[in-house]
Write a protein that holds these residues in place. Sequence first.
Motif, PDB file in Angstrom:
ATOM      1  N   GLN A   2       0.830  -1.202   0.000  1.00 24.19           N
ATOM      2  CA  GLN A   2       0.000   0.000   0.000  1.00 24.19           C
ATOM      3  C   GLN A   2       0.863   1.249   0.000  1.00 24.19           C
ATOM      4  N   SER A   3       0.302   2.316  -0.579  1.00 25.69           N
ATOM      5  CA  SER A   3       0.958   3.619  -0.504  1.00 25.69           C
ATOM      6  C   SER A   3      -0.102   4.700  -0.610  1.00 25.69           C
ATOM      7  N   VAL A   4       0.267   5.884  -0.176  1.00 22.42           N
ATOM      8  CA  VAL A   4      -0.647   7.022  -0.192  1.00 22.42           C
ATOM      9  C   VAL A   4       0.083   8.232  -0.742  1.00 22.42           C
ATOM     10  N   THR A   5      -0.556   8.940  -1.652  1.00 19.90           N
ATOM     11  CA  THR A   5       0.006  10.165  -2.216  1.00 19.90           C
ATOM     12  C   THR A   5      -0.954  11.316  -1.972  1.00 19.90           C
ATOM     13  N   GLN A   6      -0.458  12.337  -1.322  1.00 22.97           N
ATOM     14  CA  GLN A   6      -1.242  13.545  -1.125  1.00 22.97           C
ATOM     15  C   GLN A   6      -0.702  14.623  -2.052  1.00 22.97           C
ATOM     16  N   LEU A   7      -1.570  15.158  -2.867  1.00 21.79           N
ATOM     17  CA  LEU A   7      -1.167  16.161  -3.843  1.00 21.79           C
ATOM     18  C   LEU A   7      -1.197  17.537  -3.201  1.00 21.79           C
ATOM     19  N   GLY A   8      -0.016  18.148  -3.139  1.00 22.53           N
ATOM     20  CA  GLY A   8       0.083  19.478  -2.549  1.00 22.53           C
ATOM     21  C   GLY A   8       0.480  19.402  -1.090  1.00 22.53           C
ATOM     22  N   SER A   9       1.666  19.865  -0.790  1.00 20.44           N
ATOM     23  CA  SER A   9       2.102  19.865   0.607  1.00 20.44           C
ATOM     24  C   SER A   9       1.476  21.039   1.361  1.00 20.44           C
ATOM     25  N   HIS A  10       1.063  22.073   0.620  1.00 17.36           N
ATOM     26  CA  HIS A  10       0.431  23.244   1.219  1.00 17.36           C
ATOM     27  C   HIS A  10      -0.779  23.635   0.370  1.00 17.36           C
ATOM     28  N   VAL A  11      -1.874  23.934   1.058  1.00 15.78           N
ATOM     29  CA  VAL A  11      -3.077  24.443   0.390  1.00 15.78           C
ATOM     30  C   VAL A  11      -3.534  25.664   1.170  1.00 15.78           C
ATOM     31  N   SER A  12      -3.855  26.729   0.444  1.00 11.45           N
ATOM     32  CA  SER A  12      -4.324  27.957   1.072  1.00 11.45           C
ATOM     33  C   SER A  12      -5.698  28.307   0.522  1.00 11.45           C
ATOM     34  N   VAL A  13      -6.636  28.580   1.413  1.00 16.36           N
ATOM     35  CA  VAL A  13      -7.988  28.970   1.010  1.00 16.36           C
ATOM     36  C   VAL A  13      -8.418  30.166   1.837  1.00 16.36           C
ATOM     37  N   SER A  14      -9.394  30.871   1.349  1.00 14.49           N
ATOM     38  CA  SER A  14      -9.983  31.969   2.108  1.00 14.49           C
ATOM     39  C   SER A  14     -11.082  31.437   3.023  1.00 14.49           C
ATOM     40  N   ASN A  95      -2.920  -1.451   5.667  1.00 15.99           N
ATOM     41  CA  ASN A  95      -2.379  -2.403   4.705  1.00 15.99           C
ATOM     42  C   ASN A  95      -3.081  -3.749   4.800  1.00 15.99           C
ATOM     43  N   THR A  96      -2.697  -4.606   3.900  1.00 12.69           N
ATOM     44  CA  THR A  96      -3.220  -5.960   3.883  1.00 12.69           C
ATOM     45  C   THR A  96      -2.991  -6.619   5.231  1.00 12.69           C
ATOM     46  N   GLY A  97      -3.992  -7.218   5.745  1.00 14.32           N
ATOM     47  CA  GLY A  97      -3.887  -7.770   7.094  1.00 14.32           C
ATOM     48  C   GLY A  97      -4.429  -6.825   8.130  1.00 14.32           C
ATOM     49  N   GLY A  98      -4.532  -5.556   7.762  1.00 12.57           N
ATOM     50  CA  GLY A  98      -5.237  -4.600   8.604  1.00 12.57           C
ATOM     51  C   GLY A  98      -4.571  -4.219   9.899  1.00 12.57           C
ATOM     52  N   PHE A  99      -3.248  -4.116   9.894  1.00 13.65           N
ATOM     53  CA  PHE A  99      -2.595  -3.804  11.154  1.00 13.65           C
ATOM     54  C   PHE A  99      -1.815  -2.496  11.129  1.00 13.65           C
ATOM     55  N   LYS A 100      -1.138  -2.251  10.015  1.00 13.66           N
ATOM     56  CA  LYS A 100      -0.188  -1.140   9.973  1.00 13.66           C
ATOM     57  C   LYS A 100      -0.735  -0.022   9.122  1.00 13.66           C
ATOM     58  N   THR A 101      -0.817   1.181   9.698  1.00 14.00           N
ATOM     59  CA  THR A 101      -1.326   2.335   8.965  1.00 14.00           C
ATOM     60  C   THR A 101      -0.204   2.988   8.185  1.00 14.00           C
ATOM     61  N   ILE A 102      -0.442   3.194   6.900  1.00 18.38           N
ATOM     62  CA  ILE A 102       0.510   3.886   6.039  1.00 18.38           C
ATOM     63  C   ILE A 102       0.001   5.307   5.817  1.00 18.38           C
ATOM     64  N   PHE A 103       0.834   6.290   6.119  1.00 22.77           N
ATOM     65  CA  PHE A 103       0.429   7.692   6.022  1.00 22.77           C
ATOM     66  C   PHE A 103       0.987   8.359   4.782  1.00 22.77           C
TER      67      PHE A 103
ATOM     68  N   ARG B  41      11.131  14.290   6.740  1.00 27.15           N
ATOM     69  CA  ARG B  41      10.735  12.924   6.405  1.00 27.15           C
ATOM     70  C   ARG B  41       9.286  12.614   6.725  1.00 27.15           C
ATOM     71  N   GLY B  42       8.577  13.580   7.320  1.00 27.39           N
ATOM     72  CA  GLY B  42       7.184  13.334   7.638  1.00 27.39           C
ATOM     73  C   GLY B  42       7.031  12.308   8.754  1.00 27.39           C
ATOM     74  N   LEU B  43       5.938  11.545   8.678  1.00 26.63           N
ATOM     75  CA  LEU B  43       5.642  10.517   9.686  1.00 26.63           C
ATOM     76  C   LEU B  43       6.255   9.194   9.252  1.00 26.63           C
ATOM     77  N   GLU B  44       7.119   8.680  10.080  1.00 29.13           N
ATOM     78  CA  GLU B  44       7.763   7.394   9.784  1.00 29.13           C
ATOM     79  C   GLU B  44       7.381   6.388  10.860  1.00 29.13           C
ATOM     80  N   LEU B  45       6.983   5.207  10.440  1.00 32.49           N
ATOM     81  CA  LEU B  45       6.724   4.129  11.390  1.00 32.49           C
ATOM     82  C   LEU B  45       8.054   3.492  11.763  1.00 32.49           C
ATOM     83  N   LEU B  46       8.345   3.479  13.041  1.00 34.67           N
ATOM     84  CA  LEU B  46       9.613   2.920  13.509  1.00 34.67           C
ATOM     85  C   LEU B  46       9.475   1.438  13.809  1.00 34.67           C
TER      86      LEU B  46
END
Lengths: 113, 112
Positions: A2-14, A95-103, B41-46
């Motif tokens: 599994q992986s996660v991609t967030q588009l835009g490290s900064h977002v500014s809104v009014s 992830n698969t198995g449902g234990f580890k959160t990927i951020f 590096r953001g959030l890293e799982l150790l």
Amino acid sequence: AQSVTQLGSHVSVSEGALVLLRCNYSSSVPPYLFWYVQYPNQGLQLLLKYTTGATLVKGINGFEAEFKKSETSFHLTKPSAHMSDAAEYFCAVINTGGFKTIFGAGTRLFVKA
Amino acid sequence: DAGVIQSPRHEVTEMGQEVTLRCKPISGHDYLFWYRQTMMRGLELLIYFNNNVPIDDSGMPEDRFSAKMPNASFSTLKIQPSEPRDSAVYFCASSPPGVQAFFGQGTRLTVV
């Protein structure tokens, strides 16, 4: 994997404007998806989650997100931004198995008066 | 439940010193995670534990880092010797299986 991609490290809104924070994921199995919020000097707090069922999920503070399998997306929205929404937002997948959160790397939201 | 409790909230130490971070997970949660957060590096799982047993420590950066969970209500993350590049916010989180992680408030470590 599994992986996660967030588009835009900064977002500014009014203040009062639409908030849209983008998240795309990759997963070989149906994922559990989450949005967390982190205020300064605080831990991460769950905003909302998708596990199964309805693809539009509502969370705290007026936020919602829609799971779109065809687009592998889980974008976070709020119709009207408030100054108190200024924070860092993290998309995550279990992830698969449902234990580890990927951020994802996080998106910092700025709200202008 | 009071949530995940971490101590101390802030730690300033000199390079070369041993540092021990502590975590009390939510009662009944089978999984415990240690994360590190930095600007670069953001959030890293150790490392994470299941029923007090370390399952995956592939995220531990070096042998200077070690973690233990002697019982279901307590875990430690130790750095010995500490270095300035270890400066970060360290989070502990716990969860039941397949559910979101519940985070502590974090420990801000500064190594000078």
